[in-house]
Motif scaffolding. Structure first.
Motif, PDB file in Angstrom:
ATOM      1  N   ALA A  94       0.854  -1.007  -0.011  1.00  0.00           N
ATOM      2  CA  ALA A  94      -0.217   0.014  -0.126  1.00  0.00           C
ATOM      3  C   ALA A  94       1.085   1.200   0.047  1.00  0.00           C
ATOM      4  N   PHE A  95       0.451   2.085  -0.906  1.00  0.00           N
ATOM      5  CA  PHE A  95       1.575   3.280  -1.107  1.00  0.00           C
ATOM      6  C   PHE A  95       0.615   4.717  -0.868  1.00  0.00           C
ATOM      7  N   TYR A  96       0.982   5.383   0.334  1.00  0.00           N
ATOM      8  CA  TYR A  96       0.497   6.412   0.639  1.00  0.00           C
ATOM      9  C   TYR A  96       1.177   7.454  -0.028  1.00  0.00           C
ATOM     10  N   ILE A  97       0.864   8.519  -0.781  1.00  0.00           N
ATOM     11  CA  ILE A  97       1.381   9.425  -1.633  1.00  0.00           C
ATOM     12  C   ILE A  97       1.751  10.476  -0.691  1.00  0.00           C
ATOM     13  N   LEU A  98       3.010  10.870  -0.166  1.00  0.00           N
ATOM     14  CA  LEU A  98       3.130  12.124   0.414  1.00  0.00           C
ATOM     15  C   LEU A  98       3.167  13.287  -0.126  1.00  0.00           C
ATOM     16  N   GLU A  99       3.929  13.201  -1.349  1.00  0.00           N
ATOM     17  CA  GLU A  99       4.273  14.622  -2.338  1.00  0.00           C
ATOM     18  C   GLU A  99       3.990  13.989  -3.588  1.00  0.00           C
ATOM     19  N   GLY A 100       3.572  15.084  -4.443  1.00  0.00           N
ATOM     20  CA  GLY A 100       3.613  14.864  -5.884  1.00  0.00           C
ATOM     21  C   GLY A 100       2.557  14.256  -6.460  1.00  0.00           C
ATOM     22  N   ALA A 101       2.680  13.550  -7.666  1.00  0.00           N
ATOM     23  CA  ALA A 101       1.603  13.003  -8.390  1.00  0.00           C
ATOM     24  C   ALA A 101       2.379  11.847  -9.453  1.00  0.00           C
ATOM     25  N   GLY A 102       1.505  11.161 -10.136  1.00  0.00           N
ATOM     26  CA  GLY A 102       2.197  10.253 -10.880  1.00  0.00           C
ATOM     27  C   GLY A 102       1.317   9.368 -11.374  1.00  0.00           C
ATOM     28  N   TYR A 103       1.552   8.108 -11.935  1.00  0.00           N
ATOM     29  CA  TYR A 103       0.818   7.025 -12.365  1.00  0.00           C
ATOM     30  C   TYR A 103       1.534   5.718 -12.045  1.00  0.00           C
ATOM     31  N   GLU A 104       1.060   4.524 -12.181  1.00  0.00           N
ATOM     32  CA  GLU A 104       1.680   3.082 -12.626  1.00  0.00           C
ATOM     33  C   GLU A 104       0.850   2.711 -13.396  1.00  0.00           C
ATOM     34  N   ILE A 105       1.766   1.512 -14.143  1.00  0.00           N
ATOM     35  CA  ILE A 105       1.429   0.711 -15.027  1.00  0.00           C
ATOM     36  C   ILE A 105       1.298  -0.577 -14.374  1.00  0.00           C
ATOM     37  N   HIS A 106       0.051  -1.129 -13.802  1.00  0.00           N
ATOM     38  CA  HIS A 106      -0.348  -2.508 -13.139  1.00  0.00           C
ATOM     39  C   HIS A 106      -0.796  -3.371 -13.838  1.00  0.00           C
ATOM     40  N   ASP A 107      -0.254  -4.486 -14.169  1.00  0.00           N
ATOM     41  CA  ASP A 107      -0.747  -5.431 -15.130  1.00  0.00           C
ATOM     42  C   ASP A 107      -1.185  -4.989 -16.537  1.00  0.00           C
ATOM     43  N   ASP A 108      -0.435  -4.190 -16.761  1.00  0.00           N
ATOM     44  CA  ASP A 108      -0.582  -3.517 -18.133  1.00  0.00           C
ATOM     45  C   ASP A 108      -1.758  -2.535 -18.227  1.00  0.00           C
ATOM     46  N   LYS A 109      -2.201  -1.997 -16.998  1.00  0.00           N
ATOM     47  CA  LYS A 109      -3.259  -1.034 -17.150  1.00  0.00           C
ATOM     48  C   LYS A 109      -2.794   0.243 -16.302  1.00  0.00           C
ATOM     49  N   ARG A 110      -3.346   1.500 -16.849  1.00  0.00           N
ATOM     50  CA  ARG A 110      -2.601   2.694 -15.951  1.00  0.00           C
ATOM     51  C   ARG A 110      -3.484   3.300 -15.003  1.00  0.00           C
ATOM     52  N   TYR A 111      -3.038   3.307 -13.822  1.00  0.00           N
ATOM     53  CA  TYR A 111      -3.656   4.056 -12.828  1.00  0.00           C
ATOM     54  C   TYR A 111      -3.006   5.298 -12.172  1.00  0.00           C
ATOM     55  N   ASP A 112      -3.723   6.501 -12.146  1.00  0.00           N
ATOM     56  CA  ASP A 112      -3.045   7.716 -11.968  1.00  0.00           C
ATOM     57  C   ASP A 112      -3.314   7.992 -10.287  1.00  0.00           C
ATOM     58  N   TRP A 113      -2.338   8.572  -9.760  1.00  0.00           N
ATOM     59  CA  TRP A 113      -2.442   8.997  -8.185  1.00  0.00           C
ATOM     60  C   TRP A 113      -1.916  10.320  -7.942  1.00  0.00           C
ATOM     61  N   LYS A 114      -2.206  10.693  -6.755  1.00  0.00           N
ATOM     62  CA  LYS A 114      -1.791  12.264  -6.405  1.00  0.00           C
ATOM     63  C   LYS A 114      -1.603  12.153  -5.113  1.00  0.00           C
ATOM     64  N   LYS A 115      -1.110  13.609  -4.317  1.00  0.00           N
ATOM     65  CA  LYS A 115      -0.923  13.726  -2.939  1.00  0.00           C
ATOM     66  C   LYS A 115      -1.906  13.183  -2.201  1.00  0.00           C
ATOM     67  N   ASP A 116      -1.879  12.280  -0.883  1.00  0.00           N
ATOM     68  CA  ASP A 116      -2.848  12.029   0.005  1.00  0.00           C
ATOM     69  C   ASP A 116      -3.643  10.846  -0.761  1.00  0.00           C
TER      70      ASP A 116
END
Length: 341
Positions: A94-116
């Motif tokens: 489990a990743f809790y985003i402390l700073e910034g934003a981004g995305y991950e490719i997870h099993d060939d699918k994209r999921y975006d995330w941001k702070k908090d």
């Protein structure tokens, strides 16, 4: 970090049946850690880091000052315009985003995330994290990896051809043996997906627990606790150990040791005097198993804690928390409710 490599699971040996000496050593260890503590720099036995990304561990089974292996805590930093290596492991994270934003490719699918946001890597998945923006991204990562390791779920590594390919048949879908419907569950939890509630513990925002069956995670429970300036949490007793990350503010935590008295049945004997542990933003606080605990916010400073526990305790018969004292905020709400009755 072990002398010969990364420690994935730590052994427990003793020449006596009673393990009191081990318990004493655990309770004597320093429970508050800040950025000066790096127990593993991810240079040995890790697969995620690229030339730019950075990973460092705060709590893990390789600690020389050994705290726990029910939970592990590390940080991942992605500089602007960077990514880490793609890799896969059987354990969740489990990743809790402390700073910034981004995305991950997870099993060939994209999921975006941001702070908090809280982002899940589910079991048996291939994932890679990206920061395409101009500010660095930092995540606090909590996992119960040793639980998987104890159970022999150790098939992990970077993407690569399999060994002895001619000895095996065609590909099968690994998700055929997952919990049914898990891929329909949420992968990212944002603040707008949660709500605050006033509980005996205090003002709590549950990010994930066993009651939330809409989320793609089973191994850990995570919640945020906000204690107003000058106030305190409920004084409570639980069996599960816990790692609290200080998101903001400062204060202290009181811990009362619980000793077992083995007579005609188990009895708990609670220490008359607690130990005190000062905490501030960026610290991690470790609360050992079977401890009575109460947190206090400093005057003029709201204290916000991100608390994590290994959910397996709830499946082993320890799914209750006993309160010796409620938070003042809860008692206020209860009195107001009673007055309207």
């Amino acid at each position: 970090m072990g002398k010969k490599g990364r420690v994935f699971v730590r052994g427990l040996t003793s020449e006596t049946y009673g393990l009191g000496e081990f318990r004493k050593a655990q309770l004597a260890a320093q429970r508050v850690r800040d950025d000066s503590v790096v127990v593993d720099d991810a240079k040995v036995g890790h697969s995620g880091d690229s030339e730019k990304s950075r990973t460092w561990w705060r709590i893990g089974p390789g600690d020389e000052e050994f705290l726990t292996q029910t939970l592990q805590v590390h940080f991942v930093e992605l500089p602007p315009q960077s990514s880490n290596h793609g890799h896969g492991h059987q354990n969740e994270a489990a990743f809790y985003i402390l700073e910034g934003a981004g995305y991950e490719i997870h099993d060939d699918k994209r999921y975006d995330w941001k702070k908090d946001d809280l982002v899940f890597v589910h079991t048996d998945s291939v994932h890679r994290h990206f920061n395409p923006y101009d500010e660095k991204a930092v995540a606090l990562v909590v996992k119960a990896k040793c639980t998987w390791m104890f159970m022999g779920l150790i098939q992990q590594g970077r993407s690569a051809p399999i060994e002895r390919e001619d000895e095996f048949g065609p590909r099968e879908d690994w998700s055929s043996i997952w919990t049914e419907g898990v891929l329909d569950r949420k992968k990212v939890v944002s603040p707008e997906d949660t709500h605050w509630e006033t509980t005996p513990l205090g003002n709590v925002r549950h990010l994930i627990n066993k009651e939330r069956t809409d989320l793609r995670q089973f191994g850990v429970d995570i919640f945020e606790l906000a204690i107003p300036a000058g106030s305190r949490s409920g004084k409570h007793w639980k069996m599960a150990d816990e790692v609290d990350y200080v998101l903001s503010g400062e204060g202290y935590s009181l811990h009362w040791e619980v000793q077992e008295e083995i007579a005609e049945q188990y009895y708990a004997r609670i220490a008359k005097k607690p130990t005190r542990h000062e905490i501030k933003k960026g610290d991690t606080l470790y609360v050992p198993q079977n401890t009575v605990v109460q947190h206090f916010a400093a005057d003029g400073s709201e204290l916000r804690l991100l608390a994590s526990q290994n959910r397996v305790f709830k499946h082993l018969g320890y799914d209750r928390v006993h309160y010796f004292e409620n938070s003042p905020e809860y008692d206020t709400v209860e009195l107001a409710t009673a007055g309207r009755a």
